[in-house]
Scaffold this active site. Sequence first.
Site, PDB file in Angstrom:
ATOM      1  N   LEU A  98       0.868  -1.173   0.000  1.00  0.00           N
ATOM      2  CA  LEU A  98       0.000   0.000   0.000  1.00  0.00           C
ATOM      3  C   LEU A  98       0.906   1.225   0.000  1.00  0.00           C
ATOM      4  O   LEU A  98       1.973   1.216   0.623  1.00  0.00           O
ATOM      5  CB  LEU A  98      -0.883   0.045   1.258  1.00  0.00           C
ATOM      6  CG  LEU A  98      -2.031  -0.956   1.388  1.00  0.00           C
ATOM      7  CD1 LEU A  98      -2.727  -0.751   2.732  1.00  0.00           C
ATOM      8  CD2 LEU A  98      -3.017  -0.843   0.247  1.00  0.00           C
ATOM      9  N   ASP A  99       0.469   2.292  -0.671  1.00  0.00           N
ATOM     10  CA  ASP A  99       1.222   3.534  -0.620  1.00  0.00           C
ATOM     11  C   ASP A  99       1.326   4.010   0.830  1.00  0.00           C
ATOM     12  O   ASP A  99       0.450   3.735   1.659  1.00  0.00           O
ATOM     13  CB  ASP A  99       0.525   4.623  -1.436  1.00  0.00           C
ATOM     14  CG  ASP A  99       0.546   4.339  -2.919  1.00  0.00           C
ATOM     15  OD1 ASP A  99       1.360   3.501  -3.358  1.00  0.00           O
ATOM     16  OD2 ASP A  99      -0.266   4.955  -3.646  1.00  0.00           O
ATOM     17  N   ARG A 100       2.379   4.742   1.109  1.00  0.00           N
ATOM     18  CA  ARG A 100       2.589   5.258   2.469  1.00  0.00           C
ATOM     19  C   ARG A 100       1.386   6.055   2.951  1.00  0.00           C
ATOM     20  O   ARG A 100       0.983   5.957   4.110  1.00  0.00           O
ATOM     21  CB  ARG A 100       3.855   6.129   2.484  1.00  0.00           C
ATOM     22  CG  ARG A 100       4.199   6.687   3.853  1.00  0.00           C
ATOM     23  CD  ARG A 100       5.515   7.437   3.816  1.00  0.00           C
ATOM     24  NE  ARG A 100       5.870   7.933   5.140  1.00  0.00           N
ATOM     25  CZ  ARG A 100       7.012   8.535   5.433  1.00  0.00           C
ATOM     26  NH1 ARG A 100       7.916   8.714   4.478  1.00  0.00           N
ATOM     27  NH2 ARG A 100       7.266   8.953   6.660  1.00  0.00           N
TER      28      ARG A 100
END
Length: 324
Positions: free
Chosen positions: A143-145
């Site tokens: 998942l993106d940060r």
Amino acid sequence: MDLSRKENLTVTKRRIDAEEAGQRLDNFLLRILKGVPKSRIYRIIRAGEVRINGKRTDVSYHLQADDEVRIPPVRVAEEAPKPGSGAGPTVVFDILFEDDALLAINKPAGLAVHGGSGISRGVIEQLRHQRPQAKFLELVHRLDRETSGILLVAKKRSALVKLHEQIRQGQTDKRYFALALGAWGKPVQAVKAPLHKFLLPDGERRVRVEAGGQPSHTVFRLQKKWADCALVEAELKTGRTHQIRVHLQHLGHPIAGDDKYGDFPRNKQLAREGLKRMFLHACRMRLTHPLTGVPLQLEAPLPPELSHYLSVLDQTAGAPDADA
């Protein structure tokens, strides 16, 4: 004398079991030799100090069951994190599901899934630090940060292989909630726009819609609508980098708070209204348990800061339109 260092001056030998088989040698050593920099790991492999069954090998070698790994003496730094090092405080994760093979957590926004680029401890490093007895912990996906929500971690190599197979064959169902800016139109919008990855001059990764890019498909379903934004559910048919973010930008409806593909002046206004992060959350995932074959449905409720902002919208913009 540097008292911030601990010495391990003995050669150790490790027999690889079935669950450890399949890992790259460098990844295996990074997990075993906690605290040793990646550059040092590569040096001892290239120098032939690490041996597999008595022979030199390459960093990309994939370990096999019953391999004997010779691990040389190393010095492991035990320095306290420096200000700005990115280590950050220990995170207590919200566990959505766990058994002997699989761990599902509700990842908070602002936390990278793995270390790097000034971040010494991401989700996977935190979990390994918290569970030193665990023989195997690997991310199933990313998942993106800036994105919160469901994140899967395999606790067995066999589970990781099966889950990757499910993902490749499109047998998982992943849904996200996003707040899309602008006046939303149709209740359901399917986007099939190829995505191309590229680097900015400073080396930062970006994605754009471009002919010849990777085939990408997202289905957006309207949940609630206000005059100048809408809550949508995104169904990923493919799993490309930044796919939801770029597909919504392509539609002319960037995600609220997106600092890479968003409406930057509007983001400043949103921050003043209380939305200080990107409104993208992995809310639901359906899959088959990799070892038992039992269907699983995982759900992660909206974080309080996102639910609160929807309440703000209801109060300031009136009640939302009827659901799609």
